[in-house]
Scaffold this active site. Structure first.
Site, PDB file in Angstrom:
ATOM      1  N   GLY A  10      57.967  43.544  16.724  1.00 46.70           N
ATOM      2  CA  GLY A  10      56.992  43.088  17.565  1.00 46.70           C
ATOM      3  C   GLY A  10      56.808  42.772  18.874  1.00 46.70           C
ATOM      4  N   VAL A  13      54.280  48.960  10.210  1.00 48.87           N
ATOM      5  CA  VAL A  13      54.619  48.231   9.060  1.00 48.87           C
ATOM      6  C   VAL A  13      53.690  48.759   7.994  1.00 48.87           C
ATOM      7  CG1 VAL A  13      56.061  46.427   9.786  1.00 48.87           C
ATOM      8  CG2 VAL A  13      53.474  46.350   9.762  1.00 48.87           C
ATOM      9  N   ALA A  22      44.406  41.928  13.237  1.00 52.07           N
ATOM     10  CA  ALA A  22      42.998  42.087  12.468  1.00 52.07           C
ATOM     11  C   ALA A  22      42.024  42.840  13.371  1.00 52.07           C
ATOM     12  CB  ALA A  22      42.620  40.464  12.392  1.00 52.07           C
ATOM     13  N   TYR A  65      39.459  32.120  14.409  1.00 49.00           N
ATOM     14  CA  TYR A  65      40.809  32.590  14.049  1.00 49.00           C
ATOM     15  C   TYR A  65      40.298  33.326  12.651  1.00 49.00           C
ATOM     16  CZ  TYR A  65      45.633  32.845  14.021  1.00 49.00           C
ATOM     17  OH  TYR A  65      46.999  33.386  13.798  1.00 49.00           O
ATOM     18  N   LYS A  81      47.531  34.069   7.781  1.00 57.80           N
ATOM     19  CA  LYS A  81      48.746  33.159   8.061  1.00 57.80           C
ATOM     20  C   LYS A  81      49.012  32.337   6.931  1.00 57.80           C
ATOM     21  CE  LYS A  81      49.748  34.528  12.347  1.00 57.80           C
ATOM     22  NZ  LYS A  81      51.009  35.561  12.521  1.00 57.80           N
ATOM     23  N   ILE A 125      49.302  30.839  23.018  1.00 54.92           N
ATOM     24  CA  ILE A 125      49.996  31.134  24.094  1.00 54.92           C
ATOM     25  C   ILE A 125      49.003  32.745  24.420  1.00 54.92           C
ATOM     26  CG2 ILE A 125      52.012  32.199  25.314  1.00 54.92           C
ATOM     27  CD1 ILE A 125      53.781  30.466  23.374  1.00 54.92           C
ATOM     28  N   THR A 175      48.754  36.345  24.933  1.00 57.75           N
ATOM     29  CA  THR A 175      49.424  37.530  24.773  1.00 57.75           C
ATOM     30  C   THR A 175      48.431  38.653  24.088  1.00 57.75           C
ATOM     31  OG1 THR A 175      49.628  37.109  22.331  1.00 57.75           O
ATOM     32  CG2 THR A 175      51.616  36.365  23.805  1.00 57.75           C
ATOM     33  N   LEU A 176      48.653  39.780  24.116  1.00 51.66           N
ATOM     34  CA  LEU A 176      47.818  41.045  23.711  1.00 51.66           C
ATOM     35  C   LEU A 176      46.968  40.600  22.470  1.00 51.66           C
ATOM     36  CD1 LEU A 176      47.565  43.809  24.766  1.00 51.66           C
ATOM     37  CD2 LEU A 176      49.195  44.546  23.162  1.00 51.66           C
TER      38      LEU A 176
END
Ligand code: NAD
Length: 257
Positions: free
Chosen positions: A12, A64, A94, A154, A161, A190, A192-193
């Protein structure tokens, strides 16, 4: 050096902002040998440059969504090392349109894609790792509080999750007799991409920084350090756990200020 003598596979890493990268750095600093895996050719060159900083060989490609890709990646890992001590699963995806608006509008394909890449892949990578963890091991994945609360935007990722966290418990039960521990870190937001695809991330960062007990945003180093602990023998009695690294956000009733 709590990971001295251990070898681990980290899935990842996309770039320097990836939580997987912070975990790779922390594991390396704690004495581990690491092998990094990337999703496709697009990431190979950039992550190849990062590999040098953590003494890792050229990254391997593991998509994956493909059993064949997982199989061939583990075959290449087996050619390099007879056993592995840990794997880190820091993978999620997603469709962008499913990370805004309402969860109720999620398409069948969007739901399936999020589950496949973000949750099922943990079981697939764990099954492939089990034969290589002959002396026991530690498997770690990354979750978010959207698994247990309905966090606006989300959406489908929160449902994935929840599935991921349940998978942690079932995998812990299955692999425990082989002395393989399975845990998750539930990290605060945080940038991130991946997280940038979630609508309103900046607002979430600001709100959590104001309202959590430590009154600051979570850092990649916070996640990397907690990961090194869970991957190490210092956490030998911990499995099936979801540990929050969110500056205490999940325990507080404070809304802001
Ligand atoms: P990131 O974009 O750096 O990492 C996500 C990784 O998933 C990328 O490296 C990407 O290539 C990989 N990936 C996507 N599809 C894949 C596939 N088919 N095969 C293999 N790899 C694939 O973002 P990140 O924020 O570091 O995310 C890492 C994990 O941390 C994710 O599970 C994410 O949900 C979780 N997390 C992130 C935050 C946050 O705020 N950043 C908070 C809590 C949990």
């Amino acid at each position: 050096m709590i990971l001295k003598g251990k070898t681990g596979i980290i899935f990842g890493v996309a770039n320097r902002m990836s939580l997987a990268w912070y975990i790779a750095k922390s594991a390396y600093e704690q004495g581990a040998e690491v092998i990094l895996c990337v999703a496709n050719e697009r990431f190979r060159e950039k992550v190849g440059r990062l590999c040098k900083e953590v003494g890792a060989p050229e990254p391997l490609i593991c998509d994956v969504t493909s059993d064949e890709s997982i199989h061939s990646t583990y075959k290449m890992i087996a050619d390099r090392t007879p056993k592995i001590d840990f794997i880190v699963h820091a993978i999620a995806f997603a469709q962008r349109e499913d990370l805004q608006g309402r969860f109720v509008d999620t398409s069948r394909l969007g739901y399936h894609t999020a589950q496949d890449i973000s949750a099922y892949s943990l079981a697939a990578l764990s099954a492939a790792a089990e034969p290589m963890m002959s002396e026991g091991g530690s498997i770690l994945t990354l979750s978010y509080i959207g698994a247990v609360r309905a966090v606006p935007s989300y959406n489908v990722m929160g449902v994935a999750k929840a599935s991921l966290e349940a998978s942690v418990r079932y995998l812990a039960e299955d692999l425990g007799p082989s002395n393989i521990r399975v845990n998750a870190l539930s990290a605060g937001p945080i940038k991130t991409l991946s997280s940038s695809a979630v609508q309103g991330l900046k607002e979430k960062l600001d709100a959590q920084a104001l309202s959590n007990p430590l009154r600051r945003t979570v850092t990649g180093a916070d996640v990397g350090n907690a990961a090194a602990f869970l991957l190490s023998d210092m956490a030998s009695g911990i499995t099936g756990e979801v540990m929050y690294v969110d500056c205490g956000y999940h325990v507080t009733g404070r809304v802001s200020g």
